[in-house]
Write an enzyme that holds these catalytic residues in place. Structure first.
Site, PDB file in Angstrom:
ATOM      1  N   ARG A  70      -8.461  10.332   4.912  1.00 36.70           N
ATOM      2  CA  ARG A  70      -8.608   8.749   4.812  1.00 36.70           C
ATOM      3  C   ARG A  70      -9.550   8.236   5.821  1.00 36.70           C
ATOM      4  O   ARG A  70     -10.647   7.272   5.515  1.00 36.70           O
ATOM      5  CB  ARG A  70      -7.380   7.994   4.917  1.00 36.70           C
ATOM      6  N   ARG A 106       5.185   6.313   4.542  1.00 38.18           N
ATOM      7  CA  ARG A 106       4.231   6.330   3.376  1.00 38.18           C
ATOM      8  C   ARG A 106       3.663   7.708   2.821  1.00 38.18           C
ATOM      9  O   ARG A 106       3.411   8.333   3.901  1.00 38.18           O
ATOM     10  CB  ARG A 106       3.222   5.338   3.457  1.00 38.18           C
ATOM     11  N   ARG A 143     -14.068  -1.755  -0.352  1.00 32.75           N
ATOM     12  CA  ARG A 143     -14.194  -0.818   0.510  1.00 32.75           C
ATOM     13  C   ARG A 143     -15.310   0.384   0.234  1.00 32.75           C
ATOM     14  O   ARG A 143     -15.670   1.107   0.678  1.00 32.75           O
ATOM     15  CB  ARG A 143     -12.725   0.055   0.158  1.00 32.75           C
ATOM     16  N   LYS A 197      -4.693  -3.840  10.455  1.00 31.37           N
ATOM     17  CA  LYS A 197      -4.941  -4.945   9.418  1.00 31.37           C
ATOM     18  C   LYS A 197      -4.201  -5.561   8.596  1.00 31.37           C
ATOM     19  O   LYS A 197      -4.198  -6.729   8.341  1.00 31.37           O
ATOM     20  CB  LYS A 197      -6.372  -4.433   8.684  1.00 31.37           C
ATOM     21  N   ARG A 256       3.864   4.880  11.983  1.00 33.70           N
ATOM     22  CA  ARG A 256       4.201   3.887  10.867  1.00 33.70           C
ATOM     23  C   ARG A 256       5.330   3.885   9.881  1.00 33.70           C
ATOM     24  O   ARG A 256       5.340   5.029   9.222  1.00 33.70           O
ATOM     25  CB  ARG A 256       2.640   3.730  10.037  1.00 33.70           C
TER      26      ARG A 256
HETATM   27  P1  AMP Z   1      -4.423   0.406   1.794  1.00 35.21           P
HETATM   28  O1  AMP Z   1      -2.968  -0.004   1.924  1.00 35.21           O
HETATM   29  O2  AMP Z   1      -5.231  -0.721   1.871  1.00 35.21           O
HETATM   30  O3  AMP Z   1      -4.653   1.595   2.901  1.00 35.21           O
HETATM   31  O4  AMP Z   1      -4.512   1.183   0.420  1.00 35.21           O
HETATM   32  C1  AMP Z   1      -3.756   2.354   0.274  1.00 35.21           C
HETATM   33  C2  AMP Z   1      -4.629   3.191  -1.045  1.00 35.21           C
HETATM   34  O5  AMP Z   1      -4.869   2.612  -1.907  1.00 35.21           O
HETATM   35  C3  AMP Z   1      -5.886   3.703  -0.376  1.00 35.21           C
HETATM   36  O6  AMP Z   1      -6.022   4.653   0.319  1.00 35.21           O
HETATM   37  C4  AMP Z   1      -6.777   3.873  -1.586  1.00 35.21           C
HETATM   38  O7  AMP Z   1      -6.229   5.031  -2.347  1.00 35.21           O
HETATM   39  C5  AMP Z   1      -6.102   2.732  -2.646  1.00 35.21           C
HETATM   40  N1  AMP Z   1      -7.016   1.461  -2.309  1.00 35.21           N
HETATM   41  C6  AMP Z   1      -6.615   0.330  -1.875  1.00 35.21           C
HETATM   42  N2  AMP Z   1      -7.814  -0.329  -1.880  1.00 35.21           N
HETATM   43  C7  AMP Z   1      -8.794   0.166  -2.523  1.00 35.21           C
HETATM   44  C8  AMP Z   1     -10.233  -0.196  -2.896  1.00 35.21           C
HETATM   45  N3  AMP Z   1     -10.485  -1.505  -2.525  1.00 35.21           N
HETATM   46  N4  AMP Z   1     -10.985   0.781  -3.414  1.00 35.21           N
HETATM   47  C9  AMP Z   1     -10.403   1.974  -3.673  1.00 35.21           C
HETATM   48  N5  AMP Z   1      -9.052   2.445  -3.353  1.00 35.21           N
HETATM   49  C10 AMP Z   1      -8.312   1.369  -3.003  1.00 35.21           C
END
Ligand code: AMP
Length: 218
Positions: free
Chosen positions: A171, A160, A88, A13, A127
């Site tokens: 996750r 990462r 989320r 995404k 990744r």
């Molecule tokens: P992402 O890059 O979108 O996968 O986000 C990386 C990490 O940031 C996630 O695994 C969460 O720990 C945190 N995170 C990002 N967006 C949110 C959200 N809307 N609510 C809660 N945690 C978030």
């Protein structure tokens, strides 16, 4: 046009978001990127978010909502935005609706990237991101020209901290429990657009465009 994109971790995404914002002239709002930047800058927000992210857990709703509320109020969101990684949880989705109502805005489409869990595991393991500029790569699907180095700035590309196998499974589990209910939430509002997420980056992007154009004509 205001969009929301969702999909399990590793569904691509982030990559699709970058293509969509470029084509449609939207502002890309990624909560994950905002948190990673804050962590790099060692800000108070970064300090708060770090402990959750490294464990593969969600950052608490109130912190995320505050970040988004401030971001959506900025001037550049006037001409359209794409929310990537937010909401989320149902709580966040309800809060988002309230925030947008105050700003006299609404979400037009929710793009949901559908992918097979087997493909996901493969994608996650390969990744890599640039340690300097954040550009994303994949050892198999999108390798850099020079092994281990970013095409754009030459810095090292790294995995990462939340891309390890253990956090990947955690996750995915959290996604299924907390985020999947959003599918029903947006389906009930008739905003859900299902996108088959298998195949090349270009193919998935083609499907997104086809879907958006379909609704544009009606
Ligand atoms: P992402 O890059 O979108 O996968 O986000 C990386 C990490 O940031 C996630 O695994 C969460 O720990 C945190 N995170 C990002 N967006 C949110 C959200 N809307 N609510 C809660 N945690 C978030």
């Amino acid at each position: 046009m205001n969009l929301l994109i969702m999909g399990p971790p590793g569904s691509g995404k982030g990559t699709q978001s970058k293509l969509v914002v470029e084509k449609y002239g939207l502002v890309h709002i990624s909560t994950g990127d905002i948190f990673r930047k804050a962590i790099k800058e060692k800000s108070e927000l970064g300090h708060l978010a770090k402990s959750y992210i490294e464990k593969g857990e969600y950052v608490p709703d109130d912190i995320v909502c505050e970040v988004i509320e401030d971001r959506l109020a900025e001037d550049d969101c006037k001409n359209g935005f794409l929310l990537d990684g937010f909401p989320r949880t149902i709580y966040q989705a309800v809060k988002l609706e309230q925030m947008l109502e105050k700003l006299n805005k609404k979400i037009d489409h929710v793009l949901k990237i559908d992918v097979d869990p087997y493909v996901l595991v493969k994608r996650r393991a390969g990744r890599r991101v640039c340690s300097n500029c954040g550009s994303s790569y994949h050892l198999e699907f999108k390798p850099p020209v020079t092994k281990g180095a970013c095409d754009k700035c030459g810095h090292a590309i790294v995995q990462r901290a939340d891309d390890t196998e253990e956090t990947a499974f955690k996750r995915l589990d959290i996604y299924l429990k907390s985020t999947y209910p959003l599918v029903e939430y947006y389906d009930a509002k008739e905003l859900l657009r299902n996108i088959h997420g298998f195949g090349t980056i270009e193919r998935v992007f083609f499907r997104i465009n086809r879907e958006l154009e379909k609704y544009d004509n009606h």
